[in-house]
Design a protein around this motif. Structure first.
Motif, PDB file in Angstrom:
ATOM      1  N   THR A  64      -2.794   3.814  -8.257  1.00  0.00           N
ATOM      2  CA  THR A  64      -3.529   4.803  -7.721  1.00  0.00           C
ATOM      3  C   THR A  64      -4.073   5.425  -8.904  1.00  0.00           C
ATOM      4  O   THR A  64      -3.574   5.776  -9.911  1.00  0.00           O
ATOM      5  CB  THR A  64      -2.503   5.730  -7.046  1.00  0.00           C
TER       6      THR A  64
ATOM      7  N   THR B 288       0.830  -1.053  -0.012  1.00  0.00           N
ATOM      8  CA  THR B 288      -0.151   0.011  -0.077  1.00  0.00           C
ATOM      9  C   THR B 288       0.694   1.333  -0.050  1.00  0.00           C
ATOM     10  O   THR B 288       2.040   1.285   0.475  1.00  0.00           O
ATOM     11  CB  THR B 288      -0.997  -0.004   1.159  1.00  0.00           C
TER      12      THR B 288
ATOM     13  N   GLY C 128      -8.732   6.770  -5.496  1.00  0.00           N
ATOM     14  CA  GLY C 128      -8.604   5.370  -4.859  1.00  0.00           C
ATOM     15  C   GLY C 128      -7.289   4.605  -5.301  1.00  0.00           C
ATOM     16  O   GLY C 128      -6.472   5.120  -5.951  1.00  0.00           O
ATOM     17  N   GLN C 129      -7.385   3.361  -4.962  1.00  0.00           N
ATOM     18  CA  GLN C 129      -6.202   2.755  -5.352  1.00  0.00           C
ATOM     19  C   GLN C 129      -6.696   1.131  -5.214  1.00  0.00           C
ATOM     20  O   GLN C 129      -7.479   0.698  -4.556  1.00  0.00           O
ATOM     21  CB  GLN C 129      -5.351   2.712  -4.234  1.00  0.00           C
ATOM     22  N   ASN C 130      -6.102   0.465  -6.490  1.00  0.00           N
ATOM     23  CA  ASN C 130      -6.499  -0.985  -6.495  1.00  0.00           C
ATOM     24  C   ASN C 130      -5.289  -1.781  -7.147  1.00  0.00           C
ATOM     25  O   ASN C 130      -4.692  -1.137  -8.136  1.00  0.00           O
ATOM     26  CB  ASN C 130      -7.613  -1.151  -7.710  1.00  0.00           C
ATOM     27  N   ASN C 131      -4.886  -2.917  -6.545  1.00  0.00           N
ATOM     28  CA  ASN C 131      -3.542  -3.476  -6.982  1.00  0.00           C
ATOM     29  C   ASN C 131      -2.548  -2.688  -7.301  1.00  0.00           C
ATOM     30  O   ASN C 131      -1.817  -2.916  -8.156  1.00  0.00           O
ATOM     31  CB  ASN C 131      -4.016  -4.216  -8.390  1.00  0.00           C
TER      32      ASN C 131
END
Length: 189
Positions: free
Chosen positions: A78, A39, A72-75
């Motif tokens: 960002t 993260t 947001g953030q995914n895998n």
């Protein structure tokens, strides 16, 4: 020692020793939080003010300003939304870019769209790709290329009235690809 590790006594002793050391040094107590692996801390990619120069059709100079905020953030990717404003020669463009990046510094890119106001009316749609770097705590720089499709609507008041007996001619669109560059400074809040 095995008994200490398996119970809450070991973490309590560590916390007690840290608090005693902090009290002796008269420093402000600090809480350490370990982020989950993979993260990015929110403070590394916060709201950012963008400003500088831009070009349209490679050579037409513009002033550029923007404000982005992370969505947001995914895998590890960002994504953020950047509102933009560009101005040149009696025209202004208000737009939005969705920027995807892996880190606050480095490459980013995404789709871009804008509406043109002024002597002409039209829109731009395409994408941007760029590089940004933050040399200091809050101030950095960016360099970005853009390739968008420009559609200008012929102004209704600009066409000549039809000859007597001829039907009125509707405004037409003028379309072409419009590459350009942007560069300037960023300020992260």
């Amino acid at each position: 020692m095995r008994i200490l590790k398996n119970h809450l006594l070991f973490p309590s002793l560590v916390a007690l020793s840290l608090s005693a050391a902090t009290a002796q040094s008269n420093a402000v107590p600090t809480t350490f939080v370990s982020p989950a692996p993979g993260t990015v801390l929110a403070s590394l990619n916060g709201p950012t003010l963008w400003g500088g120069f831009s070009s349209e059709l490679v050579i037409l100079p513009e002033l550029f300003a923007g404000f982005s905020t992370p969505l947001g953030q995914n895998n590890g990717l960002t994504y953020s939304l950047r509102g933009t404003a560009e101005a040149t020669l009696g025209l202004a463009a208000l737009g939005a870019d969705v920027l995807f990046s892996r880190a606050p510094n480095g490459l980013y890119g995404g789709p871009s769209a804008a509406v043109i106001f002024g002597q002409e009316f039209g829109y731009l749609a395409g994408g941007v790709i760029g590089y940004r770097n933050q040399d200091r705590e809050r101030i950095g720089f960016f360099l970005e290329g853009k390739l968008r499709y420009l559609v200008l609507r012929e102004a209704v008041h600009s066409h000549e009235p039809p000859a007597p007996g001829q039907p009125d001619r509707a405004p037409s669109d003028f379309t072409f690809p419009s590459p350009g560059l942007r560069f300037g400074l960023t300020y992260r809040f």
